[in-house]
Every structure is written in C-alpha cells, then in structure tokens.
Design a protein around this motif. Structure first.
Motif, PDB file in Angstrom:
ATOM      1  N   SER A 103      57.404  36.707  49.668  1.00  0.00           N
ATOM      2  CA  SER A 103      55.979  37.024  49.765  1.00  0.00           C
ATOM      3  C   SER A 103      55.363  37.239  48.393  1.00  0.00           C
ATOM      4  O   SER A 103      56.054  37.570  47.423  1.00  0.00           O
ATOM      5  CB  SER A 103      55.780  38.301  50.594  1.00  0.00           C
ATOM      6  N   LEU A 104      54.063  37.050  48.338  1.00  0.00           N
ATOM      7  CA  LEU A 104      53.263  37.359  47.161  1.00  0.00           C
ATOM      8  C   LEU A 104      51.921  37.864  47.633  1.00  0.00           C
ATOM      9  O   LEU A 104      51.451  37.481  48.709  1.00  0.00           O
ATOM     10  CB  LEU A 104      53.027  36.116  46.296  1.00  0.00           C
ATOM     11  N   ARG A 105      51.283  38.702  46.821  1.00  0.00           N
ATOM     12  CA  ARG A 105      49.926  39.111  47.098  1.00  0.00           C
ATOM     13  C   ARG A 105      49.049  38.755  45.912  1.00  0.00           C
ATOM     14  O   ARG A 105      49.284  39.235  44.801  1.00  0.00           O
ATOM     15  CB  ARG A 105      49.815  40.607  47.394  1.00  0.00           C
ATOM     16  N   LEU A 106      48.056  37.941  46.175  1.00  0.00           N
ATOM     17  CA  LEU A 106      47.090  37.586  45.152  1.00  0.00           C
ATOM     18  C   LEU A 106      45.896  38.531  45.227  1.00  0.00           C
ATOM     19  O   LEU A 106      45.505  38.967  46.310  1.00  0.00           O
ATOM     20  CB  LEU A 106      46.611  36.150  45.341  1.00  0.00           C
ATOM     21  N   SER A 107      45.345  38.825  44.061  1.00  0.00           N
ATOM     22  CA  SER A 107      44.172  39.684  43.984  1.00  0.00           C
ATOM     23  C   SER A 107      43.045  38.958  43.265  1.00  0.00           C
ATOM     24  O   SER A 107      43.298  38.131  42.384  1.00  0.00           O
ATOM     25  CB  SER A 107      44.507  40.969  43.218  1.00  0.00           C
ATOM     26  N   CYS A 108      41.835  39.295  43.637  1.00  0.00           N
ATOM     27  CA  CYS A 108      40.664  38.707  42.993  1.00  0.00           C
ATOM     28  C   CYS A 108      39.605  39.795  42.840  1.00  0.00           C
ATOM     29  O   CYS A 108      39.195  40.404  43.835  1.00  0.00           O
ATOM     30  CB  CYS A 108      40.112  37.556  43.808  1.00  0.00           C
ATOM     31  N   GLY A 109      39.174  40.017  41.617  1.00  0.00           N
ATOM     32  CA  GLY A 109      38.114  40.960  41.361  1.00  0.00           C
ATOM     33  C   GLY A 109      36.828  40.228  41.014  1.00  0.00           C
ATOM     34  O   GLY A 109      36.859  39.229  40.294  1.00  0.00           O
ATOM     35  N   ILE A 110      35.726  40.713  41.537  1.00  0.00           N
ATOM     36  CA  ILE A 110      34.427  40.105  41.255  1.00  0.00           C
ATOM     37  C   ILE A 110      33.572  41.106  40.496  1.00  0.00           C
ATOM     38  O   ILE A 110      33.596  42.300  40.782  1.00  0.00           O
ATOM     39  CB  ILE A 110      33.733  39.639  42.556  1.00  0.00           C
ATOM     40  N   SER A 111      32.821  40.616  39.504  1.00  0.00           N
ATOM     41  CA  SER A 111      32.082  41.508  38.607  1.00  0.00           C
ATOM     42  C   SER A 111      30.857  42.130  39.271  1.00  0.00           C
ATOM     43  O   SER A 111      30.453  43.236  38.901  1.00  0.00           O
ATOM     44  CB  SER A 111      31.652  40.746  37.354  1.00  0.00           C
ATOM     45  N   GLU A 112      30.280  41.438  40.255  1.00  0.00           N
ATOM     46  CA  GLU A 112      29.136  42.001  40.949  1.00  0.00           C
ATOM     47  C   GLU A 112      28.992  41.373  42.323  1.00  0.00           C
ATOM     48  O   GLU A 112      29.396  40.238  42.542  1.00  0.00           O
ATOM     49  CB  GLU A 112      27.850  41.783  40.139  1.00  0.00           C
ATOM     50  N   ARG A 113      28.430  42.131  43.218  1.00  0.00           N
ATOM     51  CA  ARG A 113      28.194  41.649  44.577  1.00  0.00           C
ATOM     52  C   ARG A 113      26.696  41.549  44.816  1.00  0.00           C
ATOM     53  O   ARG A 113      25.968  42.520  44.621  1.00  0.00           O
ATOM     54  CB  ARG A 113      28.837  42.589  45.588  1.00  0.00           C
ATOM     55  N   THR A 114      26.274  40.357  45.184  1.00  0.00           N
ATOM     56  CA  THR A 114      24.867  40.124  45.489  1.00  0.00           C
ATOM     57  C   THR A 114      24.797  39.259  46.746  1.00  0.00           C
ATOM     58  O   THR A 114      25.825  38.918  47.335  1.00  0.00           O
ATOM     59  CB  THR A 114      24.165  39.390  44.329  1.00  0.00           C
ATOM     60  N   SER A 115      23.593  38.898  47.121  1.00  0.00           N
ATOM     61  CA  SER A 115      23.442  38.019  48.281  1.00  0.00           C
ATOM     62  C   SER A 115      24.068  36.650  48.010  1.00  0.00           C
ATOM     63  O   SER A 115      24.433  35.923  48.927  1.00  0.00           O
ATOM     64  CB  SER A 115      21.963  37.845  48.623  1.00  0.00           C
ATOM     65  N   ARG A 116      24.210  36.302  46.718  1.00  0.00           N
ATOM     66  CA  ARG A 116      24.812  35.015  46.371  1.00  0.00           C
ATOM     67  C   ARG A 116      26.332  35.053  46.415  1.00  0.00           C
ATOM     68  O   ARG A 116      26.986  34.019  46.297  1.00  0.00           O
ATOM     69  CB  ARG A 116      24.365  34.599  44.965  1.00  0.00           C
ATOM     70  N   THR A 117      26.891  36.247  46.555  1.00  0.00           N
ATOM     71  CA  THR A 117      28.356  36.398  46.574  1.00  0.00           C
ATOM     72  C   THR A 117      28.817  37.085  47.843  1.00  0.00           C
ATOM     73  O   THR A 117      29.773  37.862  47.828  1.00  0.00           O
ATOM     74  CB  THR A 117      28.832  37.174  45.338  1.00  0.00           C
ATOM     75  N   ASN A 118      28.127  36.807  48.928  1.00  0.00           N
ATOM     76  CA  ASN A 118      28.433  37.469  50.197  1.00  0.00           C
ATOM     77  C   ASN A 118      29.759  37.015  50.785  1.00  0.00           C
ATOM     78  O   ASN A 118      30.403  37.781  51.498  1.00  0.00           O
ATOM     79  CB  ASN A 118      27.330  37.170  51.209  1.00  0.00           C
ATOM     80  N   VAL A 119      30.147  35.799  50.493  1.00  0.00           N
ATOM     81  CA  VAL A 119      31.366  35.240  51.058  1.00  0.00           C
ATOM     82  C   VAL A 119      32.397  35.066  49.958  1.00  0.00           C
ATOM     83  O   VAL A 119      32.092  34.571  48.880  1.00  0.00           O
ATOM     84  CB  VAL A 119      31.091  33.880  51.725  1.00  0.00           C
ATOM     85  N   MET A 120      33.603  35.451  50.248  1.00  0.00           N
ATOM     86  CA  MET A 120      34.719  35.265  49.349  1.00  0.00           C
ATOM     87  C   MET A 120      35.725  34.321  49.992  1.00  0.00           C
ATOM     88  O   MET A 120      35.929  34.366  51.210  1.00  0.00           O
ATOM     89  CB  MET A 120      35.385  36.603  49.039  1.00  0.00           C
ATOM     90  N   ALA A 121      36.325  33.502  49.160  1.00  0.00           N
ATOM     91  CA  ALA A 121      37.264  32.524  49.694  1.00  0.00           C
ATOM     92  C   ALA A 121      38.413  32.285  48.730  1.00  0.00           C
ATOM     93  O   ALA A 121      38.304  32.543  47.531  1.00  0.00           O
ATOM     94  CB  ALA A 121      36.540  31.204  49.962  1.00  0.00           C
TER      95      ALA A 121
END
Length: 122
Positions: free
Chosen positions: A17-35
């Motif tokens: 197993s592995l766990r990948l992580s993703c951090g986003i610098s800001e959340r706005t209406s343009r970043t509502n979905v993560m994939a």
C-alpha cells in the motif's frame, strides 16, 4: 495562483500500500473539485478518482474500485489517495488536479500538481 503539491509516491512491491497526499494553497469556487489522475510511460493521462471538498461526488476508475480510496481533510486543505493491493499496472506518475466540475476529463481541470511517481514491482 493556486498551487498543488503531491507527495507520498515511492517504490513498493505488488500487494503493498501507499498513501498519496495533495495540498492545495487555496480553496475557491474554481477549486471545488479535487481529482487524482495518473500517467504511465507511453500512455495517456488517466482519471483515477474525484471528490469535492464537501465530501461528495466520489468517483473511481473501474480499475481501482475496491482498492483505492480518495478522501479529504478540508481543515488542512489536503486530499489523499489511499492505494491498497497495488499492482504493477498501477505504476505511473500520479497527479493531483483541481477544478470547478466533477469530470473524468483531464482537460477540464485547471490546476495541477507536479506529480509523484509510484512504481509497483512484481
């Protein structure tokens, strides 16, 4: 400018197993979905999973259903991809992406991370 940073890739053996992580610098209406997407050498980029910050619209590619789990921590602006029972065919560079709509089309995601490599040996 929105920035995404992935981490957690590596070399594992089949079945591990592995766990990948993703951090986003800001959340706005343009970043509502993560994939999560992935791209193997010589192949096109492939959809893996999606999630919204509200925890809805969780979708998976058929090839990872039952093995991968996408999740998010809204308080930390983090998205994760838990990958279990890894197979050699999961070998790829995994990318985190963000956009406005839930879609499996990579072209509809505006923001991308730099990718993290996952290698699964047999």
């Amino acid at each position: 400018q929105v920035q995404l940073v992935e981490s957690g890739g590596g070399l594992v053996q089949a079945g591990e197993s592995l766990r990948l992580s993703c951090g986003i610098s800001e959340r706005t209406s343009r970043t509502n979905v993560m994939a999560w997407f992935r791209q193997a050498p010589g192949k096109e980029r492939e959809f893996v999973a999606t999630i919204t910050w509200s925890g809805h619209a969780i979708t998976y590619h058929d090839s990872v259903k039952g093995r991968f789990t996408i999740s998010r921590d809204s308080a930390k602006n983090m998205v994760y991809l838990q990958m279990n029972s890894l197979k050699p065919e999961d070998t790829a560079t995994y990318y985190c992406a963000s956009g406005m709509m839930v879609t499996t089309q990579s072209s509809r995601y505006r923001y991308w991370g730099q990718g993290t490599q996952v290698v699964v040996s047999s």
